[in-house]
Design a protein around this motif. Sequence first.
Motif, short mmCIF file in Angstrom:
data_model
loop_
_atom_site.label_atom_id
_atom_site.label_comp_id
_atom_site.label_asym_id
_atom_site.label_seq_id
_atom_site.Cartn_x
_atom_site.Cartn_y
_atom_site.Cartn_z
N ARG A 133 0.82 -1.21 0.00
CA ARG A 133 0.00 0.00 0.00
C ARG A 133 0.85 1.27 0.00
N ALA A 134 2.10 1.16 0.48
CA ALA A 134 2.99 2.32 0.40
C ALA A 134 3.38 2.59 -1.06
N ILE A 442 -5.65 -1.72 -4.10
CA ILE A 442 -4.34 -2.21 -3.67
C ILE A 442 -4.34 -3.73 -3.72
N TYR A 443 -3.28 -4.31 -4.26
CA TYR A 443 -3.17 -5.77 -4.33
C TYR A 443 -2.93 -6.34 -2.93
N VAL A 444 -3.77 -7.30 -2.55
CA VAL A 444 -3.64 -7.91 -1.23
C VAL A 444 -3.35 -9.40 -1.40
N PRO A 445 -2.16 -9.86 -1.00
CA PRO A 445 -1.83 -11.29 -1.14
C PRO A 445 -2.66 -12.14 -0.19
N ASP A 446 -2.84 -13.41 -0.57
CA ASP A 446 -3.62 -14.33 0.27
C ASP A 446 -2.79 -14.80 1.47
N PRO A 447 -3.45 -15.03 2.63
CA PRO A 447 -2.72 -15.55 3.81
C PRO A 447 -2.13 -16.92 3.53
N VAL A 448 -1.04 -17.25 4.22
CA VAL A 448 -0.38 -18.54 4.01
C VAL A 448 -0.40 -19.42 5.26
N VAL A 449 -0.66 -18.84 6.41
CA VAL A 449 -0.63 -19.62 7.67
C VAL A 449 -1.92 -19.38 8.44
#
Length: 749
Positions: A133-134, A442-449
């Motif tokens: 987001r920055a 804003i591109y938001v990556p998917d959680p991994v854990v």
Amino acid sequence: MTITTILSRNVTLNQLSKMWPCIYGQNVRFFASHLKFAEHKPLEKVRNIGISAHIDSGKTTLTERILYYTGRISEMHEVRGKDNVGATMDSMELERQRGITIQSAATYTLWKDHNINIIDTPGHVDFTVEVERALRVLDGAILVLCAVGGVQSQTLTVNRQMKRYDVPCLAFINKLDRMGAKPYRVLQQMRSKLHHNAAFIQLPIGLESNTKGIVDLVMQKAIYFEGNFGEIVREDEIPKDMNTEVNERRQELIEHLSNVDDTFGELYLNDSKITEKNIMDAIRRSCLQRKFTPVLVGTALKNKGVQPLLDAVINYLPNPGEVKNYALQEKSDGEHIKILLDSNRDDKKPFVGLAFKLEAGRFGQLTYFRSYQGMLRKSDYVYNTRTRKKVRIQRLVRLHANQMEDVTEVYAGDIFALFGIDCASGDTFVRDPKLELSMESIYVPDPVVSMSVQPKHSKDRDNFAKGIGRFTKEDPTLRFYYDSDNKESIVSGMGELHLEIYAQRLEREYNCPIILGKPKVSFRETLCQPCEFDYLHKKQSGGAGQFARVIGIMEPLPPHKNTNIEFSDETVGTNVPKQYIPGVEKGFRTMCEKGLLSGHKIAGVKFRLIDGMHHCVDSSEFAFFQAAQGAVRDVFEMGNWRILEPIMLVEVVGPQEFQGTILGQLTKRKGIINSTEVIDDWFTVVAEVPLNDMFGYASELRSSTQGKGEFTMEYARYSPCLPEIQEQLIRQYQESEGIIVEKSQKSKN
């Protein structure tokens, strides 16, 4: 001039040093830290930059030096200093204790009459959304690289993010004073791994403990940094023993520029005299188009190379007017058209701004904004184009880490914050309600854990709900949901450190200690072979009785349907009246919610109702509901059941040198390798691994690949689990339910 008069006017650091030259240094910087830095500059004198890099490359230390040399702060503190103060931009207590940046922090300062807005971002992959987001709202960036570590895993991630948002950047090779510093190797890695057309515009004078200064290849001068804190910049002639290297590297710089800039290329091909201005103009043009990356060197900790870096920001990175920003406007047919926004500081243009970050402040929700068009004043009304809500601006502030300074107006290109705005990250705000515009999200990556979470004490549930509600709103990569399958709350994030930090923040900020644990896996129970049933439900205890009989077959579904449950009414005639069929189906589906083998859901079965009986008085929908449940219990007793587990499709990417290690890890976790591929010293492996064996893999992968390995995981299918896993699940369920199994004892007899 008195101190009060100075503090009440827009007196710059240079003016102050001329008025009181005898106290230039620490005292001037003390006064300078209180001066009004928020004066509005022309658009060409504004820079919005981010500082991004891998973990522990020196981003926060570099920002601290920038703030000191520009007079924004009066004294410097180290990230893990002995004075227990910590760096200015690491304002959170957890950041100072751990010595890492967790949240991106914004500030602004002045350098050579230019207003520079800076965002210091985290380096850890777990907080990657802060970088996303920055970079979404910045016009340029400084990519910091460690002279020892070079291009590392998060450097690759940050580079991809810069490419995603077309952000021009400067590279700064930091930590020249460290043992094993090899800036020339780092340049080669930038070219081979990051695929940058990069070249030095500065060279180090000495390395490691012998670092003395830098050579500017453009101006062809040596620069030394003197004084207690490197604040005195002295120019001198290039050391004679470096003349040959300087000429070679300057020629290399000219060749790299001529390859990407036509104007400069013509000068070079025509053997024209190339001036300092020609080179600077060519660097600026090609840098703005992301065709060339100028590489600067220094050591922030030892106060060398920071002032020339600031000059490079002004000379080579774009101002907000040189960046094309678009908004989407929806047409009547549902399509979107791109509208080019006007970044000029014209108050007649309608205001357009993007909310890119939310934070809970002392006075309510603090929302970080970037203004893209027009002007916004205190007490104006703004309109959220997503929620269509109108709100009045009560307070307008500029940010300096965790400190705020009130301003009355902001213009296009400014980064600022508002209080009391109810919105989500990525919302677009306009001043004219008729302006139906929305900025690119804003591109938001998917959680991994994922981990199970619950408050340690039941009395803290209200605080837990407040804290989780706030954190999930602030951080879009933190997800929280209730798993109805396993009756537990699940929190998902970008890594175990990510979740651990939020657990500590819940305890510190909301006085709510929590328990994080391995989440339960959603196993399924299924039937192996078809099984017939004939169940009579009969109850008579005075008054209206209950009577229902169901006859049919329960059978397994094909493997590609093993997550479904199906009901089929195959009755003929009126033995089971049609108004009672829904009761049978409801009874069957209710029993499928909790299997009798391990307590998990039943799946992959089909309930075929073939025949039955009813009573003209005692039968009812509820009676057939009970009969269907009894039939499923009978099938459980008579049939052959097994447990299914979710299989995940896992894709792992890492350096080729770690291929054997990663394949061994996946095999140990009962993974089946589907394919492997090697491209440019990086390999990709695709495997199918049981979800039950994937917990903790993120940490294991990072530690075994020096933080360079990454993986993605998605659901593939359900498959029968191993016999020992099935026995373990059955035993755990029986112990938890207090069941004494006679079935196994009978089979032994």
